[in-house]
Design a protein around this motif. Structure first.
Motif, short mmCIF file in Angstrom:
data_model
loop_
_atom_site.label_atom_id
_atom_site.label_comp_id
_atom_site.label_asym_id
_atom_site.label_seq_id
_atom_site.Cartn_x
_atom_site.Cartn_y
_atom_site.Cartn_z
N VAL A 68 0.85 -1.19 0.00
CA VAL A 68 0.00 0.00 0.00
C VAL A 68 0.89 1.24 0.00
O VAL A 68 1.77 1.37 0.85
N ASP A 69 0.65 2.12 -0.96
CA ASP A 69 1.41 3.38 -1.05
C ASP A 69 0.48 4.52 -0.64
O ASP A 69 -0.60 4.68 -1.22
N LEU A 70 0.89 5.29 0.34
CA LEU A 70 0.04 6.36 0.87
C LEU A 70 0.41 7.71 0.24
O LEU A 70 1.60 8.03 0.14
N GLY A 71 -0.58 8.49 -0.15
CA GLY A 71 -0.32 9.80 -0.75
C GLY A 71 0.50 9.67 -2.01
O GLY A 71 1.56 10.30 -2.14
N SER A 72 0.01 8.87 -2.96
CA SER A 72 0.82 8.46 -4.12
C SER A 72 1.16 9.59 -5.07
O SER A 72 2.16 9.50 -5.80
N VAL A 92 -3.17 5.05 -2.57
CA VAL A 92 -4.18 5.88 -1.90
C VAL A 92 -3.84 7.34 -2.17
O VAL A 92 -2.75 7.81 -1.82
N GLU A 93 -4.77 8.05 -2.80
CA GLU A 93 -4.50 9.44 -3.20
C GLU A 93 -5.83 10.21 -3.18
O GLU A 93 -6.81 9.77 -3.78
N SER A 94 -5.82 11.36 -2.50
CA SER A 94 -7.08 12.11 -2.34
C SER A 94 -7.41 12.98 -3.55
O SER A 94 -8.57 13.36 -3.72
N ASP A 95 -6.44 13.31 -4.38
CA ASP A 95 -6.66 14.23 -5.51
C ASP A 95 -7.16 13.43 -6.73
O ASP A 95 -6.44 12.59 -7.26
N ASN A 117 -9.25 6.57 -4.52
CA ASN A 117 -9.36 8.03 -4.52
C ASN A 117 -10.09 8.49 -3.24
O ASN A 117 -11.26 8.83 -3.26
N LYS A 118 -9.36 8.45 -2.14
CA LYS A 118 -9.93 8.83 -0.84
C LYS A 118 -8.83 9.42 0.02
O LYS A 118 -7.64 9.21 -0.25
N ARG A 119 -9.25 10.07 1.09
CA ARG A 119 -8.28 10.45 2.10
C ARG A 119 -7.88 9.21 2.88
O ARG A 119 -8.72 8.33 3.14
N ILE A 120 -6.63 9.13 3.25
CA ILE A 120 -6.12 7.94 3.94
C ILE A 120 -6.97 7.62 5.17
O ILE A 120 -7.29 6.45 5.43
N GLU A 121 -7.36 8.67 5.88
CA GLU A 121 -8.10 8.49 7.13
C GLU A 121 -9.45 7.81 6.90
O GLU A 121 -10.07 7.30 7.83
N TRP A 145 -0.98 7.04 10.16
CA TRP A 145 -1.74 6.70 8.94
C TRP A 145 -1.43 5.29 8.47
O TRP A 145 -2.31 4.57 8.00
N ALA A 146 -0.17 4.89 8.59
CA ALA A 146 0.23 3.57 8.06
C ALA A 146 -0.22 2.42 8.96
O ALA A 146 -0.63 1.37 8.46
N PHE A 147 -0.15 2.63 10.27
CA PHE A 147 -0.34 1.54 11.22
C PHE A 147 -1.65 0.75 11.01
O PHE A 147 -1.63 -0.49 10.98
N PRO A 148 -2.79 1.44 10.82
CA PRO A 148 -4.04 0.66 10.65
C PRO A 148 -4.02 -0.24 9.41
O PRO A 148 -4.81 -1.18 9.32
N HIS A 149 -3.13 0.06 8.46
CA HIS A 149 -3.10 -0.71 7.20
C HIS A 149 -2.08 -1.83 7.20
O HIS A 149 -1.96 -2.57 6.23
N LEU A 150 -1.31 -1.95 8.29
CA LEU A 150 -0.28 -2.99 8.34
C LEU A 150 -0.87 -4.33 8.77
O LEU A 150 -1.57 -4.42 9.79
N ALA A 151 -0.60 -5.36 7.98
CA ALA A 151 -0.91 -6.72 8.42
C ALA A 151 0.07 -7.10 9.52
O ALA A 151 1.08 -6.41 9.73
N GLU A 152 -0.21 -8.20 10.21
CA GLU A 152 0.73 -8.65 11.23
C GLU A 152 2.11 -8.89 10.58
O GLU A 152 2.19 -9.51 9.50
N GLY A 153 3.13 -8.35 11.19
CA GLY A 153 4.48 -8.50 10.63
C GLY A 153 4.77 -7.54 9.48
O GLY A 153 5.82 -7.63 8.84
N GLY A 154 3.82 -6.63 9.22
CA GLY A 154 3.99 -5.69 8.11
C GLY A 154 5.12 -4.69 8.37
O GLY A 154 5.47 -4.42 9.53
N GLU A 155 5.64 -4.17 7.30
CA GLU A 155 6.79 -3.25 7.38
C GLU A 155 6.50 -1.95 6.63
O GLU A 155 5.63 -1.93 5.76
#
Ligand SMILES: C[S@@+](CC[C@H](N)C(=O)[O-])C[C@H]1O[C@@H](n2cnc3c(N)ncnc32)[C@H](O)[C@@H]1O
Length: 205
Positions: A68-72, A92-95, A117-121, A145-155
């Motif tokens: 997942v790339d945030l604010g692409s 994920v990109e809001s514009d 096409n949404k805000r990350i939140e 912003w990243a933490f809620p999207h991390l699977a277990e062991g995610g980086e």
């Protein structure tokens, strides 16, 4: 730096390079209508944007199933990584105009990606094995912003400038992280922060 030098330096295949060329051509074309990247960075597109993104590819964990790339924005680094073959990439990109560009590059380069096409939140947890971001927010906010999207062991793989160490220090108030620092290939003094075992720490009194 031209595409050939990029190829030599980073070991991307000729086929991938051709698809990155299509991407770069579209960026230059669309940049005349919408501000996708800083106008002064367009002449250095291959170094400032392509190689800057390409350098993350070897750091993607083995066996990763979703990135997942945030604010692409214009797709750096997430769409470049997708062109290179990163698995199940979500951007994920809001514009909405930038999202139209991302979808067009994906179509022309035949790259499977999901553009959100949404805000990350506002995005429901995506269960990513890897979360990437560049030029989005200070590290403590980025982790929120990243933490809620991390699977277990995610980086996390975050491209950061010279202030990276200060940002790590500031974020330690709220976050427990195992951090590796990889010197940037493109930004002298900049770092790729490779963050593992991310969890919320106890708030400081
Ligand atoms: C400075 S640009 C960086 C874009 C790209 N990552 C790069 O390095 O070229 C930040 C991007 O994040 C997007 N953005 C900022 N806040 C956001 C949010 N809360 N949710 C989704 N996108 C956001 C902006 O629209 C913009 O395209």
């Amino acid at each position: 730096m031209g595409p050939e030098e990029l190829l030599t330096k980073s070991g991307v295949s000729r086929e991938t390079l051709e698809r990155l060329r299509l991407y770069a051509d579209l960026l230059v074309k669309w940049q005349a209508r919408i501000n996708l990247v800083g106008p002064d960075t367009v002449p250095d597109l291959w170094s400032r944007h392509m190689l800057d993104s390409v350098q993350l590819f070897p750091l993607i964990k083995v066996g990763a199933r979703r990135l997942v790339d945030l604010g692409s924005g214009a797709g750096f680094p997430g769409l470049v990584l997708a062109v290179m073959g990163a698995p199940d990439v979500h951007l994920v990109e809001s514009d909405s105009r930038k999202c139209a560009f991302l979808r067009e590059v994906a179509r022309v380069t035949e790259t499977p990606v999901t553009v959100i096409n949404k805000r990350i939140e506002q995005v429901a947890p995506l269960g990513a094995d890897v979360v990437t971001a560049r030029a989005l927010a200070p590290l403590d906010r980025l982790l929120g912003w990243a933490f809620p999207h991390l699977a277990e062991g995610g980086e996390c793989l975050f491209l950061k400038g010279r202030g990276a160490e200060d940002e790590l220090t500031a974020s330690a108030k709220e976050w427990n992280i195992t951090a590796s620092r990889v010197p940037s290939l493109t930004d002298p003094g900049g770092l790729v922060l490779h963050l593992r075992e991310v969890s919320r720490g106890r708030a400081q009194p």
